[in-house]
Design a protein around this motif. Structure first.
Motif, mmCIF file in Angstrom:
data_model
loop_
_atom_site.group_PDB
_atom_site.id
_atom_site.type_symbol
_atom_site.label_atom_id
_atom_site.label_comp_id
_atom_site.label_asym_id
_atom_site.label_seq_id
_atom_site.Cartn_x
_atom_site.Cartn_y
_atom_site.Cartn_z
ATOM 1 N N PRO A 1 39.611 35.211 23.954
ATOM 2 C CA PRO A 1 40.859 35.228 24.743
ATOM 3 C C PRO A 1 41.302 36.642 25.120
ATOM 4 C CG PRO A 1 41.097 33.789 22.845
ATOM 5 C CD PRO A 1 39.794 34.501 22.692
ATOM 6 N N PHE A 2 41.108 37.594 24.218
ATOM 7 C CA PHE A 2 41.489 38.983 24.515
ATOM 8 C C PHE A 2 40.556 39.587 25.558
ATOM 9 C CE2 PHE A 2 43.304 38.113 20.399
ATOM 10 C CZ PHE A 2 44.562 38.683 20.493
ATOM 11 N N ASP A 3 39.264 39.239 25.485
ATOM 12 C CA ASP A 3 38.319 39.719 26.491
ATOM 13 C C ASP A 3 38.682 39.179 27.868
ATOM 14 O OD1 ASP A 3 36.978 40.954 24.415
ATOM 15 O OD2 ASP A 3 35.451 39.397 24.240
ATOM 16 N N ALA A 4 39.024 37.892 27.925
ATOM 17 C CA ALA A 4 39.408 37.284 29.198
ATOM 18 C C ALA A 4 40.678 37.935 29.742
ATOM 19 C CB ALA A 4 39.611 35.781 29.022
ATOM 20 N N LEU A 5 41.638 38.211 28.866
ATOM 21 C CA LEU A 5 42.867 38.875 29.301
ATOM 22 C C LEU A 5 42.567 40.278 29.819
ATOM 23 C CD1 LEU A 5 45.924 38.773 29.594
ATOM 24 C CD2 LEU A 5 46.106 39.527 27.223
ATOM 25 N N GLY A 6 41.653 40.976 29.172
ATOM 26 C CA GLY A 6 41.243 42.301 29.651
ATOM 27 C C GLY A 6 40.648 42.242 31.042
ATOM 28 N N VAL A 7 39.831 41.222 31.312
ATOM 29 C CA VAL A 7 39.245 41.051 32.643
ATOM 30 C C VAL A 7 40.338 40.744 33.667
ATOM 31 C CG1 VAL A 7 37.725 39.590 34.044
ATOM 32 C CG2 VAL A 7 36.972 40.374 31.795
ATOM 33 N N VAL A 8 41.280 39.874 33.305
ATOM 34 C CA VAL A 8 42.387 39.544 34.216
ATOM 35 C C VAL A 8 43.192 40.800 34.544
ATOM 36 C CG1 VAL A 8 44.595 38.305 34.366
ATOM 37 C CG2 VAL A 8 42.542 37.124 33.568
ATOM 38 N N ILE A 9 43.493 41.604 33.544
ATOM 39 C CA ILE A 9 44.246 42.843 33.778
ATOM 40 C C ILE A 9 43.470 43.770 34.705
ATOM 41 C CG2 ILE A 9 45.051 44.966 32.668
ATOM 42 C CD1 ILE A 9 45.808 43.194 30.241
ATOM 43 N N LEU A 10 42.175 43.911 34.455
ATOM 44 C CA LEU A 10 41.351 44.789 35.278
ATOM 45 C C LEU A 10 41.295 44.303 36.727
ATOM 46 C CD1 LEU A 10 39.443 47.247 35.300
ATOM 47 C CD2 LEU A 10 37.586 45.657 34.845
ATOM 48 N N VAL A 11 41.073 43.008 36.920
ATOM 49 C CA VAL A 11 40.900 42.467 38.269
ATOM 50 C C VAL A 11 42.217 42.415 39.036
ATOM 51 C CG1 VAL A 11 40.295 40.376 39.569
ATOM 52 C CG2 VAL A 11 38.836 41.158 37.709
ATOM 53 N N PHE A 12 43.287 41.940 38.390
ATOM 54 C CA PHE A 12 44.530 41.689 39.119
ATOM 55 C C PHE A 12 45.568 42.800 39.023
ATOM 56 C CE2 PHE A 12 42.811 37.414 38.468
ATOM 57 C CZ PHE A 12 42.769 37.001 39.780
ATOM 58 N N CYS A 13 45.410 43.733 38.092
ATOM 59 C CA CYS A 13 46.409 44.800 37.948
ATOM 60 C C CYS A 13 45.839 46.182 38.277
ATOM 61 C CB CYS A 13 46.972 44.799 36.530
ATOM 62 S SG CYS A 13 47.770 43.256 36.086
ATOM 63 N N VAL A 14 44.724 46.525 37.676
ATOM 64 C CA VAL A 14 44.183 47.873 37.854
ATOM 65 C C VAL A 14 43.487 48.014 39.199
ATOM 66 C CG1 VAL A 14 42.563 49.569 36.919
ATOM 67 C CG2 VAL A 14 43.966 48.209 35.368
ATOM 68 N N THR A 15 42.601 47.083 39.533
ATOM 69 C CA THR A 15 41.832 47.185 40.779
ATOM 70 C C THR A 15 42.730 47.253 42.018
ATOM 71 O OG1 THR A 15 39.985 46.052 39.731
ATOM 72 C CG2 THR A 15 39.971 46.148 42.133
ATOM 73 N N PRO A 16 43.751 46.390 42.153
ATOM 74 C CA PRO A 16 44.609 46.518 43.342
ATOM 75 C C PRO A 16 45.293 47.881 43.441
ATOM 76 C CG PRO A 16 44.975 44.392 42.318
ATOM 77 C CD PRO A 16 44.104 45.188 41.393
ATOM 78 N N LEU A 17 45.682 48.450 42.316
ATOM 79 C CA LEU A 17 46.306 49.778 42.356
ATOM 80 C C LEU A 17 45.324 50.839 42.826
ATOM 81 C CD1 LEU A 17 48.489 49.804 39.125
ATOM 82 C CD2 LEU A 17 49.255 49.707 41.498
ATOM 83 N N LEU A 18 44.067 50.698 42.437
ATOM 84 C CA LEU A 18 43.052 51.663 42.859
ATOM 85 C C LEU A 18 42.723 51.523 44.341
ATOM 86 C CD1 LEU A 18 40.624 51.471 39.804
ATOM 87 C CD2 LEU A 18 42.330 53.232 40.300
#
Length: 140
Positions: free
Chosen positions: A110-127
Protein backbone atom coordinates in the motif's frame (compact mmCIF):
# COMPACT_ATOMS: atom_id res chain seq x y z
CA UNK A 1 10.78 8.93 -0.24
CA UNK A 2 9.24 8.76 3.22
CA UNK A 3 6.11 6.95 2.06
CA UNK A 4 7.77 3.80 0.64
CA UNK A 5 10.62 3.84 3.19
CA UNK A 6 8.45 4.09 6.29
CA UNK A 7 7.15 0.47 6.41
CA UNK A 8 10.59 -0.87 5.52
CA UNK A 9 12.30 1.04 8.34
CA UNK A 10 9.71 -0.15 10.86
CA UNK A 11 10.04 -3.75 9.61
CA UNK A 12 13.85 -3.51 9.77
CA UNK A 13 13.63 -2.32 13.38
CA UNK A 14 11.23 -5.15 14.26
CA UNK A 15 13.44 -7.72 12.49
CA UNK A 16 16.44 -6.36 14.40
CA UNK A 17 14.80 -7.31 17.68
CA UNK A 18 13.18 -4.05 18.71
CA UNK A 19 9.72 -4.55 20.20
CA UNK A 20 6.57 -2.94 18.87
CA UNK A 21 6.56 -0.53 21.82
CA UNK A 22 10.30 0.21 21.82
CA UNK A 23 11.45 3.80 21.48
CA UNK A 24 13.02 3.38 17.97
CA UNK A 25 9.79 1.90 16.57
CA UNK A 26 7.67 4.56 18.28
CA UNK A 27 10.02 7.31 17.04
CA UNK A 28 9.94 5.98 13.45
CA UNK A 29 6.15 5.71 13.56
CA UNK A 30 5.81 9.21 15.03
CA UNK A 31 8.19 10.70 12.43
CA UNK A 32 6.34 8.99 9.58
CA UNK A 33 2.98 10.17 10.89
CA UNK A 34 4.25 13.74 11.20
CA UNK A 35 5.47 13.75 7.60
CA UNK A 36 2.21 12.23 6.32
CA UNK A 37 0.14 14.77 8.28
CA UNK A 38 2.23 17.68 7.00
CA UNK A 39 1.96 16.49 3.40
CA UNK A 40 -1.81 16.13 3.63
CA UNK A 41 -2.38 19.44 5.42
CA UNK A 42 -0.07 21.58 3.30
CA UNK A 43 -1.31 20.02 0.07
CA UNK A 44 -4.93 20.92 0.79
CA UNK A 45 -4.07 24.50 1.80
CA UNK A 46 -1.76 24.95 -1.21
CA UNK A 47 -4.46 23.80 -3.64
CA UNK A 48 -6.96 26.20 -2.08
CA UNK A 49 -4.49 29.09 -2.24
CA UNK A 50 -3.61 28.44 -5.89
CA UNK A 51 -7.33 28.20 -6.69
CA UNK A 52 -8.03 31.47 -4.84
CA UNK A 53 -5.13 33.25 -6.59
CA UNK A 54 -6.39 32.09 -9.98
CA UNK A 55 -10.04 32.95 -9.32
CA UNK A 56 -9.58 36.39 -7.82
CA UNK A 57 -8.49 37.96 -11.11
CA UNK A 58 -11.25 36.35 -13.17
CA UNK A 59 -14.77 37.59 -13.89
CA UNK A 60 -17.22 35.83 -11.57
CA UNK A 61 -14.52 35.06 -9.00
CA UNK A 62 -17.04 34.15 -6.29
CA UNK A 63 -18.71 31.58 -8.54
CA UNK A 64 -15.33 30.17 -9.59
CA UNK A 65 -14.25 29.81 -5.95
CA UNK A 66 -17.50 28.12 -4.95
CA UNK A 67 -17.33 25.72 -7.90
CA UNK A 68 -13.64 25.00 -7.34
CA UNK A 69 -14.16 24.35 -3.65
CA UNK A 70 -17.07 22.04 -4.47
CA UNK A 71 -14.97 20.03 -6.92
CA UNK A 72 -12.09 19.86 -4.46
CA UNK A 73 -14.41 18.62 -1.72
CA UNK A 74 -15.93 16.06 -4.07
CA UNK A 75 -12.48 14.77 -5.06
CA UNK A 76 -11.55 14.43 -1.38
CA UNK A 77 -14.80 12.59 -0.69
CA UNK A 78 -14.18 10.14 -3.51
CA UNK A 79 -10.64 9.62 -2.24
CA UNK A 80 -11.92 8.96 1.28
CA UNK A 81 -14.46 6.46 -0.06
CA UNK A 82 -12.05 4.60 -2.35
CA UNK A 83 -8.93 4.62 -0.18
CA UNK A 84 -9.92 2.17 2.61
CA UNK A 85 -10.99 -0.72 0.35
CA UNK A 86 -8.08 -0.09 -2.03
CA UNK A 87 -5.55 -0.03 0.82
CA UNK A 88 -7.11 -3.12 2.36
CA UNK A 89 -6.91 -4.96 -0.96
CA UNK A 90 -3.26 -3.96 -1.46
CA UNK A 91 -2.36 -4.93 2.11
CA UNK A 92 -4.00 -8.34 1.67
CA UNK A 93 -2.24 -8.91 -1.66
CA UNK A 94 1.08 -7.85 -0.13
CA UNK A 95 0.71 -10.15 2.86
CA UNK A 96 -0.29 -13.11 0.67
CA UNK A 97 2.63 -12.50 -1.70
CA UNK A 98 4.99 -12.19 1.26
CA UNK A 99 3.67 -15.48 2.69
CA UNK A 100 4.30 -17.18 -0.66
CA UNK A 101 7.89 -15.93 -0.67
CA UNK A 102 7.70 -13.29 -3.39
CA UNK A 103 10.75 -11.10 -2.77
CA UNK A 104 9.54 -8.03 -4.66
CA UNK A 105 6.07 -7.74 -3.09
CA UNK A 106 5.52 -7.35 0.66
CA UNK A 107 3.12 -5.91 3.19
CA UNK A 108 4.56 -2.51 2.20
CA UNK A 109 2.56 -2.68 -1.07
CA UNK A 110 0.00 0.00 0.00
CA UNK A 111 2.84 2.43 0.74
CA UNK A 112 4.52 1.61 -2.57
CA UNK A 113 1.26 2.26 -4.41
CA UNK A 114 0.82 5.56 -2.56
CA UNK A 115 4.37 6.54 -3.53
CA UNK A 116 3.56 5.88 -7.19
CA UNK A 117 0.33 7.91 -6.93
CA UNK A 118 2.23 10.82 -5.38
CA UNK A 119 4.90 10.65 -8.08
CA UNK A 120 2.43 10.44 -10.97
CA UNK A 121 -0.26 12.88 -9.80
CA UNK A 122 1.68 15.35 -7.63
CA UNK A 123 5.35 15.52 -8.56
CA UNK A 124 5.20 14.90 -12.32
CA UNK A 125 2.59 17.62 -13.04
CA UNK A 126 4.69 20.15 -11.12
CA UNK A 127 7.74 19.23 -13.17
CA UNK A 128 5.78 19.62 -16.42
CA UNK A 129 4.39 23.07 -15.63
CA UNK A 130 6.07 25.96 -17.41
CA UNK A 131 8.12 28.35 -15.27
CA UNK A 132 5.89 30.86 -13.49
CA UNK A 133 2.69 28.83 -14.00
CA UNK A 134 2.19 28.43 -10.25
CA UNK A 135 1.95 31.78 -8.45
CA UNK A 136 4.35 32.56 -5.65
CA UNK A 137 2.03 32.52 -2.63
CA UNK A 138 4.66 33.64 -0.15
CA UNK A 139 4.29 37.28 -1.16
CA UNK A 140 0.97 38.00 0.59
Amino acid sequence: LVVPLFPRVVQLLLDSGWGRRSWPVILATFAGQMVFSQLLGTGFVAVQMVMFDFAQGQPGANTLMATGTGWLTMAQGIGCAVAPPAIGMLATLGQRAEAQGWAWVSRALPFDALGVVILVFCVTPLLLLPAGAVPDLRSG
